[in-house]
Design a protein around this motif. Structure first.
Motif, PDB file in Angstrom:
ATOM      1  N   CYS A   1       0.962  -1.238  -0.429  1.00  0.00           N
ATOM      2  CA  CYS A   1       0.159  -0.248  -0.003  1.00  0.00           C
ATOM      3  C   CYS A   1       1.202   1.287  -0.663  1.00  0.00           C
ATOM      4  N   ASP A   2       2.147   0.973   1.118  1.00  0.00           N
ATOM      5  CA  ASP A   2       2.918   2.385   0.648  1.00  0.00           C
ATOM      6  C   ASP A   2       4.182   1.929   0.263  1.00  0.00           C
ATOM      7  N   SER A   3       5.427   3.476  -0.417  1.00  0.00           N
ATOM      8  CA  SER A   3       6.127   3.283  -0.831  1.00  0.00           C
ATOM      9  C   SER A   3       7.178   3.622   0.406  1.00  0.00           C
ATOM     10  N   ARG A   4       8.947   3.181  -0.437  1.00  0.00           N
ATOM     11  CA  ARG A   4       9.358   4.327   0.152  1.00  0.00           C
ATOM     12  C   ARG A   4       9.605   5.965   0.195  1.00  0.00           C
TER      13      ARG A   4
ATOM     14  N   GLY B   1     -12.535   2.304  -4.348  1.00  0.00           N
ATOM     15  CA  GLY B   1     -14.060   2.731  -4.374  1.00  0.00           C
ATOM     16  C   GLY B   1     -14.944   2.255  -3.614  1.00  0.00           C
ATOM     17  N   LEU B   2     -15.575   1.580  -3.915  1.00  0.00           N
ATOM     18  CA  LEU B   2     -17.066   0.992  -2.806  1.00  0.00           C
ATOM     19  C   LEU B   2     -16.550  -0.660  -3.135  1.00  0.00           C
ATOM     20  N   TYR B   3     -16.267  -0.965  -1.695  1.00  0.00           N
ATOM     21  CA  TYR B   3     -16.630  -2.870  -1.760  1.00  0.00           C
ATOM     22  C   TYR B   3     -14.939  -3.051  -1.898  1.00  0.00           C
ATOM     23  N   HIS B   4     -14.388  -1.665  -2.394  1.00  0.00           N
ATOM     24  CA  HIS B   4     -12.649  -2.815  -2.791  1.00  0.00           C
ATOM     25  C   HIS B   4     -11.549  -1.694  -1.570  1.00  0.00           C
ATOM     26  N   ASN B   5     -10.829  -2.080  -1.410  1.00  0.00           N
ATOM     27  CA  ASN B   5      -9.672  -1.750  -0.612  1.00  0.00           C
ATOM     28  C   ASN B   5      -8.265  -2.237  -1.264  1.00  0.00           C
ATOM     29  N   ALA B   6      -7.575  -1.246  -0.416  1.00  0.00           N
ATOM     30  CA  ALA B   6      -6.309  -0.364  -1.106  1.00  0.00           C
ATOM     31  C   ALA B   6      -5.219  -2.021  -2.454  1.00  0.00           C
ATOM     32  N   SER B   7      -5.614  -3.007  -2.223  1.00  0.00           N
ATOM     33  CA  SER B   7      -5.335  -3.530  -3.459  1.00  0.00           C
ATOM     34  C   SER B   7      -5.919  -3.423  -4.316  1.00  0.00           C
ATOM     35  N   ALA B   8      -6.697  -2.120  -4.646  1.00  0.00           N
ATOM     36  CA  ALA B   8      -6.791  -1.702  -5.718  1.00  0.00           C
ATOM     37  C   ALA B   8      -6.296  -0.802  -6.862  1.00  0.00           C
ATOM     38  N   TRP B   9      -5.405  -0.605  -6.234  1.00  0.00           N
ATOM     39  CA  TRP B   9      -4.171  -0.122  -6.740  1.00  0.00           C
ATOM     40  C   TRP B   9      -2.746  -0.757  -7.052  1.00  0.00           C
ATOM     41  N   LEU B  10      -2.212  -2.594  -7.321  1.00  0.00           N
ATOM     42  CA  LEU B  10      -1.682  -3.010  -7.226  1.00  0.00           C
ATOM     43  C   LEU B  10      -0.797  -2.671  -8.334  1.00  0.00           C
ATOM     44  N   LEU B  11      -1.179  -2.629  -9.702  1.00  0.00           N
ATOM     45  CA  LEU B  11      -0.756  -1.960 -10.780  1.00  0.00           C
ATOM     46  C   LEU B  11      -0.698  -0.832 -11.273  1.00  0.00           C
TER      47      LEU B  11
ATOM     48  N   CYS C   1      -1.664   4.415  -0.162  1.00  0.00           N
ATOM     49  CA  CYS C   1      -3.104   3.679  -0.766  1.00  0.00           C
ATOM     50  C   CYS C   1      -3.654   3.466   0.903  1.00  0.00           C
ATOM     51  N   LEU C   2      -5.302   4.314   0.759  1.00  0.00           N
ATOM     52  CA  LEU C   2      -5.622   4.719   1.657  1.00  0.00           C
ATOM     53  C   LEU C   2      -6.476   3.162   1.899  1.00  0.00           C
ATOM     54  N   ASN C   3      -7.098   3.374   3.021  1.00  0.00           N
ATOM     55  CA  ASN C   3      -8.253   2.155   3.017  1.00  0.00           C
ATOM     56  C   ASN C   3      -9.421   2.690   4.529  1.00  0.00           C
ATOM     57  N   TYR C   4     -10.640   2.165   3.356  1.00  0.00           N
ATOM     58  CA  TYR C   4     -11.796   2.655   4.330  1.00  0.00           C
ATOM     59  C   TYR C   4     -13.041   1.503   3.973  1.00  0.00           C
ATOM     60  N   GLY C   5     -13.479   1.948   5.909  1.00  0.00           N
ATOM     61  CA  GLY C   5     -14.861   0.331   5.428  1.00  0.00           C
ATOM     62  C   GLY C   5     -15.657   1.085   4.688  1.00  0.00           C
ATOM     63  N   SER C   6     -16.840   1.002   3.977  1.00  0.00           N
ATOM     64  CA  SER C   6     -17.644   1.253   2.603  1.00  0.00           C
ATOM     65  C   SER C   6     -18.996   0.926   3.277  1.00  0.00           C
ATOM     66  N   LEU C   7     -18.686  -0.369   4.291  1.00  0.00           N
ATOM     67  CA  LEU C   7     -20.002  -0.785   4.299  1.00  0.00           C
ATOM     68  C   LEU C   7     -21.118  -0.166   5.387  1.00  0.00           C
ATOM     69  N   LEU C   8     -20.361  -0.373   6.589  1.00  0.00           N
ATOM     70  CA  LEU C   8     -20.400  -0.022   7.744  1.00  0.00           C
ATOM     71  C   LEU C   8     -20.825   1.180   8.010  1.00  0.00           C
ATOM     72  N   ARG C   9     -19.978   2.138   7.196  1.00  0.00           N
ATOM     73  CA  ARG C   9     -20.047   3.777   7.747  1.00  0.00           C
ATOM     74  C   ARG C   9     -20.833   4.393   6.952  1.00  0.00           C
ATOM     75  N   THR C  10     -21.663   5.546   6.741  1.00  0.00           N
ATOM     76  CA  THR C  10     -22.158   6.210   6.123  1.00  0.00           C
ATOM     77  C   THR C  10     -21.172   7.039   4.665  1.00  0.00           C
ATOM     78  N   TYR C  11     -21.901   7.993   3.910  1.00  0.00           N
ATOM     79  CA  TYR C  11     -20.622   8.689   3.470  1.00  0.00           C
ATOM     80  C   TYR C  11     -19.932   9.470   4.374  1.00  0.00           C
ATOM     81  N   ASP C  12     -21.340  10.797   4.817  1.00  0.00           N
ATOM     82  CA  ASP C  12     -20.931  12.110   5.749  1.00  0.00           C
ATOM     83  C   ASP C  12     -19.962  11.169   6.722  1.00  0.00           C
ATOM     84  N   GLU C  13     -20.010  10.252   7.292  1.00  0.00           N
ATOM     85  CA  GLU C  13     -19.070   9.586   8.068  1.00  0.00           C
ATOM     86  C   GLU C  13     -17.383   9.166   7.663  1.00  0.00           C
TER      87      GLU C  13
END
Length: 283
Positions: free
Chosen positions: A74-77, A90-100, A115-127
């Motif tokens: 997820c992060d580089s030196r 995006g929705l339902y994905h995680n930082a592995s989306a950016w591998l390539l 590469c950020l990770n956030y939970g797109s299922l448990l929180r609302t958009y505003d949260e």
């Protein structure tokens, strides 16, 4: 084996149904004629091939979904120079989306990526917005006086837009790129799972409010999208809000997720970032 067949069936179901709905959505409209020309008159065969590619793309997502847990993925030196790029999935994905994407950016000289990770299922958009905002600000603080570039796929692009509504945050950002972002929403969001998904419906009150408050923030911004996106319907849902200063670039006709795994798309983003940073810091 049951689990394997379940995932294969799910991938095929999503690919087939999403493109079936897209066919229904564009039938008899100008976009249908445009795609017919792109397919050189063989639009039916083109849809079948697109379903296959969407199926294979889904399988790749499943196979790589947990790779973000591997150190360094997820992060580089930090090499101490150059811009800092933050990717927002995006929705339902995680930082592995950016591998390539990270690999292609590194080869292009943009080596400092996060590469950020956030939970797109448990929180609302505003949260979720303040969570992403804090993470980006934390990364920016670790790299003072360095250009900050934000890249978001799908829902990630909307989160970036919401963060940019804060002027103090906006002053830290040098360029923004969104990939397949439903800037005006998508009818397919009505079938989504979770509280955030329903907000993303095409012309839903939430989307109207988001676009009504869209700012022309004087930060170079590019929306990259495909003319054959199987997740954002209608196709004009991919266009930035009217009156904004966003630039737009269209890819070849590929599916919504495949933009993440397409080198030409990455090159579009890199070229825009280089041009934007040159204008702001080298001119």
């Amino acid at each position: 084996m049951v689990i394997v067949y379940t995932f294969l069936g799910l991938a095929l179901f999503v690919a087939t149904v999403s493109y079936g709905l897209l066919w229904y959505e564009i039938a008899g409209r100008k976009h249908h004629a445009r795609l017919h020309n792109m397919a050189e008159g063989h639009l039916g065969l083109f849809f079948v091939k697109s379903i296959l590619y969407a199926f294979l793309t889904q399988i790749f997502v499943y196979l790589t979904y947990f790779m973000h847990r591997i150190p360094g993925v997820c992060d580089s030196r930090d090499n101490g120079t150059g811009p800092v790029v933050v990717f927002v999935h995006g929705l339902y994905h995680n930082a592995s989306a950016w591998l390539l994407f990270r690999r292609w950016f590194k080869k292009a000289g943009l080596v400092n990526t996060h590469c950020l990770n956030y939970g797109s299922l448990l929180r609302t958009y505003d949260e979720t917005v303040p969570v992403i905002k804090r993470e980006i600000e934390k990364i920016a603080a670790q790299h003072p006086n360095r250009p900050l570039v934000l890249v978001g796929h799908s829902l990630g692009g909307l989160y970036i837009r919401s963060c940019m509504s804060d002027e103090s945050f906006r002053q830290k950002v040098s360029a923004v790129v969104t990939l397949a972002t439903p800037h005006r929403g998508s009818k397919l969001a009505a079938f989504g799972i979770g509280r955030t998904a329903l907000n993303l419906r095409y012309k839903a009150p939430f989307m109207r409010k988001l676009n009504k408050n869209a700012c022309n923030c004087n930060v170079p911004s590019l929306a990259i999208y495909s003319p054959f996106d199987n997740m954002v319907m209608p196709p004009k849902g991919l266009k930035p809000p009217k009156g904004s200063e966003w630039e737009e670039q269209m890819t070849k006709p590929i599916n919504h997720i495949r933009l993440l795994y397409d080198k030409d798309t990455a090159n579009m983003a890199v070229a825009f970032i280089r041009s934007s940073l040159h204008e702001r810091f080298d001119a």
